[in-house]
Design a protein around this motif. Structure first.
Motif, PDB file in Angstrom:
ATOM      1  N   UNK A   9      17.425   3.924 -30.984  1.00 12.43           N
ATOM      2  CA  UNK A   9      16.289   4.223 -30.101  1.00 12.43           C
ATOM      3  C   UNK A   9      14.982   3.688 -30.684  1.00 12.43           C
ATOM      4  N   UNK A  10      14.846   3.793 -31.996  1.00 13.25           N
ATOM      5  CA  UNK A  10      13.648   3.282 -32.656  1.00 13.25           C
ATOM      6  C   UNK A  10      13.538   1.769 -32.451  1.00 13.25           C
ATOM      7  N   UNK A  11      14.634   1.057 -32.601  1.00 11.85           N
ATOM      8  CA  UNK A  11      14.615  -0.403 -32.420  1.00 11.85           C
ATOM      9  C   UNK A  11      14.280  -0.779 -30.972  1.00 11.85           C
ATOM     10  N   UNK A  12      14.817  -0.021 -30.032  1.00  9.85           N
ATOM     11  CA  UNK A  12      14.522  -0.299 -28.616  1.00  9.85           C
ATOM     12  C   UNK A  12      13.044  -0.079 -28.334  1.00  9.85           C
ATOM     13  N   UNK A  13      12.501   1.038 -28.830  1.00 14.73           N
ATOM     14  CA  UNK A  13      11.081   1.341 -28.594  1.00 14.73           C
ATOM     15  C   UNK A  13      10.179   0.308 -29.269  1.00 14.73           C
ATOM     16  N   UNK A  14      10.533  -0.114 -30.471  1.00 11.45           N
ATOM     17  CA  UNK A  14       9.739  -1.123 -31.175  1.00 11.45           C
ATOM     18  C   UNK A  14       9.737  -2.438 -30.397  1.00 11.45           C
ATOM     19  N   UNK A  15      10.877  -2.810 -29.838  1.00 16.23           N
ATOM     20  CA  UNK A  15      10.948  -4.035 -29.043  1.00 16.23           C
ATOM     21  C   UNK A  15      10.081  -3.913 -27.789  1.00 16.23           C
ATOM     22  N   UNK A  16      10.099  -2.733 -27.163  1.00 15.09           N
ATOM     23  CA  UNK A  16       9.247  -2.518 -25.974  1.00 15.09           C
ATOM     24  C   UNK A  16       7.770  -2.638 -26.334  1.00 15.09           C
ATOM     25  N   UNK A  17       7.379  -2.053 -27.452  1.00 17.01           N
ATOM     26  CA  UNK A  17       5.971  -2.123 -27.867  1.00 17.01           C
ATOM     27  C   UNK A  17       5.555  -3.551 -28.185  1.00 17.01           C
ATOM     28  N   UNK A  18       6.436  -4.317 -28.829  1.00 17.89           N
ATOM     29  CA  UNK A  18       6.123  -5.721 -29.107  1.00 17.89           C
ATOM     30  C   UNK A  18       5.959  -6.511 -27.816  1.00 17.89           C
ATOM     31  N   UNK A  19       6.813  -6.231 -26.840  1.00 15.66           N
ATOM     32  CA  UNK A  19       6.720  -6.928 -25.554  1.00 15.66           C
ATOM     33  C   UNK A  19       5.417  -6.575 -24.847  1.00 15.66           C
ATOM     34  N   UNK A  20       5.026  -5.301 -24.896  1.00 18.91           N
ATOM     35  CA  UNK A  20       3.753  -4.893 -24.288  1.00 18.91           C
ATOM     36  C   UNK A  20       2.576  -5.575 -24.974  1.00 18.91           C
ATOM     37  N   UNK A  21       2.625  -5.655 -26.306  1.00 22.54           N
ATOM     38  CA  UNK A  21       1.535  -6.300 -27.047  1.00 22.54           C
ATOM     39  C   UNK A  21       1.444  -7.782 -26.700  1.00 22.54           C
ATOM     40  N   UNK A  22       2.583  -8.443 -26.593  1.00 25.41           N
ATOM     41  CA  UNK A  22       2.582  -9.858 -26.213  1.00 25.41           C
ATOM     42  C   UNK A  22       2.023 -10.053 -24.804  1.00 25.41           C
ATOM     43  N   UNK A  23       2.418  -9.183 -23.887  1.00 24.88           N
ATOM     44  CA  UNK A  23       1.920  -9.283 -22.512  1.00 24.88           C
ATOM     45  C   UNK A  23       0.412  -9.055 -22.475  1.00 24.88           C
TER      46      UNK A  23
END
Length: 65
Positions: A9-23
């Motif tokens: 779950x931590x890895x999934x959330x970290x990936x989501x946050x990185x995607x939001x930051x890139x966007x």
């Protein structure tokens, strides 16, 4: 919660946050042309410098009669 599930779950959330930051970065770059940003930044720092000089200016000496 099992540690492996927690880690997944931590890895999934970290990936989501990185995607939001890139966007956000892409949207911010598209929203404001680079030249305008540079001008605004330089003007802002110039105003800060003027303000600091005014705040640090020696006060006029008043004569005591």
């Amino acid at each position: 919660m099992h540690p492996e599930n927690h880690l997944a779950l931590h890895h999934v959330r970290a990936a989501e946050l990185r995607a939001e930051a890139d966007a956000y970065r892409l949207a911010a770059a598209a929203r404001q042309p680079r030249r305008t940003r540079d001008l605004r930044t330089r003007l802002g720092w110039a105003l800060v410098e003027v303000g600091l000089r005014l705040a640090a200016a020696p006060k006029a000496a008043t004569a005591i009669p």
